[in-house]
Design a protein around this motif. Structure first.
Motif, PDB file in Angstrom:
ATOM      1  N   LEU A  95       0.779  -1.166   0.010  1.00 15.69           N
ATOM      2  CA  LEU A  95       0.078  -0.006   0.089  1.00 15.69           C
ATOM      3  C   LEU A  95       0.903   1.239  -0.015  1.00 15.69           C
ATOM      4  N   ALA A  96       1.996   1.170   0.685  1.00 12.18           N
ATOM      5  CA  ALA A  96       3.043   2.354   0.787  1.00 12.18           C
ATOM      6  C   ALA A  96       3.532   2.971  -0.609  1.00 12.18           C
ATOM      7  N   VAL A  97       3.281   1.957  -1.612  1.00  5.49           N
ATOM      8  CA  VAL A  97       3.772   2.405  -2.960  1.00  5.49           C
ATOM      9  C   VAL A  97       2.565   2.372  -4.158  1.00  5.49           C
ATOM     10  N   GLY A  98       1.563   2.295  -3.523  1.00  4.55           N
ATOM     11  CA  GLY A  98       0.373   2.346  -4.318  1.00  4.55           C
ATOM     12  C   GLY A  98      -0.151   1.274  -5.048  1.00  4.55           C
ATOM     13  N   VAL A  99      -0.035   0.021  -4.365  1.00  5.93           N
ATOM     14  CA  VAL A  99      -0.244  -1.223  -5.060  1.00  5.93           C
ATOM     15  C   VAL A  99      -1.026  -1.892  -4.058  1.00  5.93           C
ATOM     16  N   TRP A 100      -2.445  -1.941  -4.545  1.00  4.58           N
ATOM     17  CA  TRP A 100      -3.660  -2.441  -3.611  1.00  4.58           C
ATOM     18  C   TRP A 100      -4.209  -3.903  -3.394  1.00  4.58           C
ATOM     19  N   TRP A 101      -3.986  -4.727  -4.612  1.00  7.05           N
ATOM     20  CA  TRP A 101      -4.299  -6.078  -4.907  1.00  7.05           C
ATOM     21  C   TRP A 101      -3.822  -6.939  -3.575  1.00  7.05           C
ATOM     22  N   PRO A 102      -2.780  -6.852  -3.069  1.00  4.46           N
ATOM     23  CA  PRO A 102      -2.216  -7.811  -1.805  1.00  4.46           C
ATOM     24  C   PRO A 102      -2.990  -7.693  -0.757  1.00  4.46           C
ATOM     25  N   VAL A 103      -3.733  -6.731  -0.578  1.00  9.61           N
ATOM     26  CA  VAL A 103      -4.633  -6.514   0.534  1.00  9.61           C
ATOM     27  C   VAL A 103      -5.578  -7.644   0.674  1.00  9.61           C
ATOM     28  N   TRP A 104      -5.903  -8.157  -0.501  1.00 10.23           N
ATOM     29  CA  TRP A 104      -6.961  -9.248  -0.472  1.00 10.23           C
ATOM     30  C   TRP A 104      -6.467 -10.729   0.113  1.00 10.23           C
ATOM     31  N   LEU A 105      -5.027 -10.563   0.088  1.00 14.98           N
ATOM     32  CA  LEU A 105      -4.198 -11.688   0.726  1.00 14.98           C
ATOM     33  C   LEU A 105      -3.846 -11.494   2.304  1.00 14.98           C
ATOM     34  N   ALA A 106      -4.232 -10.723   2.769  1.00 15.71           N
ATOM     35  CA  ALA A 106      -3.833 -10.276   4.061  1.00 15.71           C
ATOM     36  C   ALA A 106      -4.315 -11.431   4.896  1.00 15.71           C
ATOM     37  N   LEU A 107      -5.417 -11.960   4.939  1.00 13.86           N
ATOM     38  CA  LEU A 107      -5.728 -13.008   5.860  1.00 13.86           C
ATOM     39  C   LEU A 107      -5.227 -14.273   5.634  1.00 13.86           C
ATOM     40  N   PRO A 108      -5.124 -14.822   4.176  1.00 12.89           N
ATOM     41  CA  PRO A 108      -4.218 -16.093   3.946  1.00 12.89           C
ATOM     42  C   PRO A 108      -2.676 -15.942   4.432  1.00 12.89           C
ATOM     43  N   GLY A 109      -2.368 -14.725   4.215  1.00 17.40           N
ATOM     44  CA  GLY A 109      -0.733 -14.525   4.711  1.00 17.40           C
ATOM     45  C   GLY A 109      -0.573 -14.574   6.155  1.00 17.40           C
ATOM     46  N   LEU A 110      -1.767 -13.941   6.838  1.00 20.63           N
ATOM     47  CA  LEU A 110      -1.648 -14.022   8.362  1.00 20.63           C
ATOM     48  C   LEU A 110      -1.738 -15.542   8.657  1.00 20.63           C
ATOM     49  N   LEU A 111      -2.712 -16.368   8.100  1.00 15.67           N
ATOM     50  CA  LEU A 111      -2.627 -17.672   8.739  1.00 15.67           C
ATOM     51  C   LEU A 111      -1.467 -18.547   8.136  1.00 15.67           C
ATOM     52  N   LEU A 112      -0.725 -18.116   6.865  1.00 14.57           N
ATOM     53  CA  LEU A 112       0.461 -19.015   6.487  1.00 14.57           C
ATOM     54  C   LEU A 112       1.648 -18.542   7.449  1.00 14.57           C
TER      55      LEU A 112
END
Length: 249
Positions: A95-112
């Protein structure tokens, strides 16, 4: 208490375990720092502020590793915590560099991250304790013996103390009621017994679940006027290690 690593197998385990511990406490934040720094190169100089979090984790891990290196009980908490934070942060940092789509991976990233960090901690514990060797009593490691029929309860054999400890399940449970510790010098007797499964055992701590007494070996520990009857399939090993540590305490 002077403890060392005199046996080659123990030395090998020690080296392998400590490599994993370094990976948990320093490797996870270091990898996160590299990834965040790489992401930050795509943005403005302000984006480099995102590196503060992994850098702080790295310093925190460096300090804690020295305190926790011989405490397997602590490895899981740090592994899960660092893994969860890393998995979440690496998906939000773009998000700091203007890329938004990885936000949708926040929960999978947390669980992983939780699974990865917890798995590293469990692997280190298995390397240390499986199979349990009597010579481990001559090392500085805190040794864990989980109790049969008593969920979330274990005996922790430290370098100069022994603790029976349960994990907190309800907020109403006082932390002080979930553990009882005695110095090894306060132990006056250790005996192996066989339980038939019909005994009604009383424990000096609050139990998170009603104990289920099952048939099998157990250890009686007498300390400061208290008697613990501790059901464990590793009764003879616990007794041997406890006596070894008492002899050098």
């Amino acid at each position: 208490m002077c403890l060392g690593f005199a046996v080659s197998e123990i030395e090998s385990r020690h080296r392998r375990v400590q490599r994993v511990v370094v990976g948990i406490y320093l490797g996870i934040p270091l990898v996160l720092l590299v990834v965040v720094a790489w992401i930050s190169t795509a943005g403005s100089p302000v984006a480099w502020v995102a590196c503060v979090v992994p850098a702080g984790m790295l310093v925190f891990g460096w300090v804690l590793r020295r305190r926790h290196r011989y405490l397997p009980q602590s490895w899981a908490g740090i592994g899960v915590g660092f893994g969860a934070l890393s998995g979440l942060y690496v998906t939000l940092c773009p998000l700091a560099v203007g890329v938004w789509w990885p936000v949708w991976l926040a929960l999978p990233g947390l669980l992983l991250g939780i699974v990865a960090g917890g798995s590293l901690a469990r692997y280190a514990e298995r390397v240390l304790l499986v199979p349990v060797l009597p010579e481990l009593a001559d090392t500085p490691y805190e040794l864990i013996f989980r109790l049969r029929g008593l969920q979330l309860t274990a005996v922790l054999l430290g370098a100069d103390s022994v603790t029976i400890q349960s994990r907190r399940v309800l907020r109403s449970q006082a932390v002080a009621d979930l553990a009882r510790t005695y110095p090894l010098s306060a132990i006056t007797g250790v005996f192996e017994v066989a339980l038939s499964g019909v005994e009604r055992l009383r424990f000096p701590i609050a139990m998170p679940h009603p104990p289920v007494v099952t048939e099998g070996p157990a250890v009686i520990v007498q300390a400061s006027g208290d008697d613990w009857v501790l059901p464990t399939n590793q009764a003879s090993t616990l007794i041997e290690m406890l006596n070894r540590r008492r002899s050098i305490a």
